[in-house]
Design a protein around this motif. Structure first.
Motif, PDB file in Angstrom:
ATOM      1  N   TRP A  56      12.175 -12.906   8.145  1.00 12.61           N
ATOM      2  CA  TRP A  56      11.690 -12.213   6.954  1.00 12.61           C
ATOM      3  C   TRP A  56      12.884 -11.596   6.258  1.00 12.61           C
ATOM      4  O   TRP A  56      13.765 -11.023   6.903  1.00 12.61           O
ATOM      5  N   TYR A  57      12.911 -11.712   4.946  1.00  9.78           N
ATOM      6  CA  TYR A  57      13.929 -11.092   4.100  1.00  9.78           C
ATOM      7  C   TYR A  57      13.226 -10.276   3.037  1.00  9.78           C
ATOM      8  O   TYR A  57      12.100 -10.583   2.650  1.00  9.78           O
ATOM      9  N   GLN A  58      13.925  -9.268   2.509  1.00  9.51           N
ATOM     10  CA  GLN A  58      13.417  -8.551   1.352  1.00  9.51           C
ATOM     11  C   GLN A  58      14.487  -8.585   0.264  1.00  9.51           C
ATOM     12  O   GLN A  58      15.681  -8.599   0.551  1.00  9.51           O
ATOM     13  N   GLN A  59      14.029  -8.633  -0.967  1.00  7.32           N
ATOM     14  CA  GLN A  59      14.910  -8.543  -2.121  1.00  7.32           C
ATOM     15  C   GLN A  59      14.407  -7.390  -2.981  1.00  7.32           C
ATOM     16  O   GLN A  59      13.234  -7.368  -3.372  1.00  7.32           O
ATOM     17  N   ASP A  60      15.286  -6.431  -3.260  1.00  4.74           N
ATOM     18  CA  ASP A  60      14.853  -5.281  -4.051  1.00  4.74           C
ATOM     19  C   ASP A  60      14.887  -5.617  -5.539  1.00  4.74           C
ATOM     20  O   ASP A  60      15.258  -6.725  -5.943  1.00  4.74           O
ATOM     21  N   LEU A  61      14.501  -4.663  -6.352  1.00  7.37           N
ATOM     22  CA  LEU A  61      14.409  -4.897  -7.789  1.00  7.37           C
ATOM     23  C   LEU A  61      15.765  -5.136  -8.444  1.00  7.37           C
ATOM     24  O   LEU A  61      15.838  -5.678  -9.537  1.00  7.37           O
ATOM     25  N   VAL A  79      10.647  -3.537  14.583  1.00  5.03           N
ATOM     26  CA  VAL A  79      10.133  -2.528  13.674  1.00  5.03           C
ATOM     27  C   VAL A  79      11.277  -2.127  12.755  1.00  5.03           C
ATOM     28  O   VAL A  79      12.376  -1.817  13.229  1.00  5.03           O
ATOM     29  N   ILE A  80      11.014  -2.166  11.449  1.00 11.08           N
ATOM     30  CA  ILE A  80      12.038  -1.880  10.457  1.00 11.08           C
ATOM     31  C   ILE A  80      11.493  -0.815   9.509  1.00 11.08           C
ATOM     32  O   ILE A  80      10.463  -1.018   8.871  1.00 11.08           O
ATOM     33  N   ASN A  81      12.171   0.320   9.427  1.00 10.81           N
ATOM     34  CA  ASN A  81      11.776   1.395   8.518  1.00 10.81           C
ATOM     35  C   ASN A  81      12.861   1.552   7.467  1.00 10.81           C
ATOM     36  O   ASN A  81      13.997   1.890   7.788  1.00 10.81           O
ATOM     37  N   LEU A  82      12.505   1.257   6.222  1.00  8.20           N
ATOM     38  CA  LEU A  82      13.452   1.326   5.115  1.00  8.20           C
ATOM     39  C   LEU A  82      12.867   2.185   4.000  1.00  8.20           C
ATOM     40  O   LEU A  82      11.645   2.345   3.921  1.00  8.20           O
ATOM     41  N   PRO A  83      13.714   2.712   3.131  1.00  7.47           N
ATOM     42  CA  PRO A  83      13.175   3.431   1.976  1.00  7.47           C
ATOM     43  C   PRO A  83      12.265   2.509   1.175  1.00  7.47           C
ATOM     44  O   PRO A  83      12.634   1.375   0.867  1.00  7.47           O
ATOM     45  N   ALA A 102       3.645  -1.527   5.467  1.00  8.91           N
ATOM     46  CA  ALA A 102       2.947  -0.255   5.278  1.00  8.91           C
ATOM     47  C   ALA A 102       3.811   0.693   4.454  1.00  8.91           C
ATOM     48  O   ALA A 102       5.031   0.522   4.357  1.00  8.91           O
ATOM     49  N   ASN A 103       3.169   1.679   3.876  1.00  9.83           N
ATOM     50  CA  ASN A 103       3.853   2.740   3.127  1.00  9.83           C
ATOM     51  C   ASN A 103       4.728   2.206   1.996  1.00  9.83           C
ATOM     52  O   ASN A 103       5.848   2.658   1.797  1.00  9.83           O
ATOM     53  N   VAL A 104       4.228   1.234   1.262  1.00  9.17           N
ATOM     54  CA  VAL A 104       4.985   0.637   0.164  1.00  9.17           C
ATOM     55  C   VAL A 104       5.029   1.616  -1.002  1.00  9.17           C
ATOM     56  O   VAL A 104       3.989   2.033  -1.514  1.00  9.17           O
TER      57      VAL A 104
END
Length: 127
Positions: A56-61, A79-83, A102-104
Motif C-alpha cells: 500500500w502506498y499513499q500520495q498526499d495532495l 499499523v501505520i499512524n500518520l498525520p 480510520a481517522n481520515v
C-alpha cells in the motif's frame, strides 16, 4: 495497480485500469465514500501469484508518494499512524491484502500494488 483517492475526510475508491483482464490487482469495493471520522476497510485482490509482495502506498495532495506497508506472508500486519489518517495493513491470504483506514482528516490517494520483490525486503537479504 489500484488507485484509492481520499478526499478531505471522504475516501473515494477508483480503479486505474479500465481493463480488469490486464490488471494484476483488483480493489474491492470499486467505489466507497467514508465520512470524516469514520473508518473503512479496503481490499486488494492479487490476480497473479508470480508477484507475491503486495504493498500500500499513499500520495498526499502535494503529490508526494510514501510506502505504507509491504507484506508477503498470510497473517503479516503493520499499523501505520500518520498525520491525517491511521492505517492497519493485513495480508489476509496469499491473494488478498486489506487496509483499514480510520481517522481520515486530510486528502490523499491510496495505491495497492504487487511485485516480485521489494526494496524494503529484497530476496537477497535471506541468502
Amino acid at each position: 495497480m489500484a488507485l484509492f483517492p481520499v478526499l478531505w475526510g471522504w475516501v473515494l475508491l477508483a480503479a486505474v485500469s479500465t481493463d480488469a483482464a490486464t490488471s494484476l490487482v483488483e480493489q474491492k469495493p470499486r467505489w466507497v465514500l467514508v465520512p470524516h471520522g469514520q473508518a473503512e476497510t479496503l481490499r486488494c485482490i492479487l490476480k497473479d501469484s508470480q508477484y507475491p509482495w503486495m504493498s500500500w502506498y499513499q500520495q498526499d495532495l502535494r503529490g508526494q508518494l510514501q510506502v505504507l506497508a509491504s507484506l508477503r506472508s498470510t497473517g503479516d500486519e503493520e499499523v501505520i499512524n500518520l498525520p491525517g489518517a491511521n492505517y492497519r495493513a493485513t495480508r489476509v491470504s496469499e491473494s488478498e491484502l486489506s487496509l483499514h483506514v480510520a481517522n481520515v482528516t486530510q486528502g490523499r490517494t491510496l495505491f495497492c500494488t504487487c511485485s516480485k520483490d521489494t526494496v524494503r525486503h529484497p530476496n537477497w537479504e535471506n541468502e
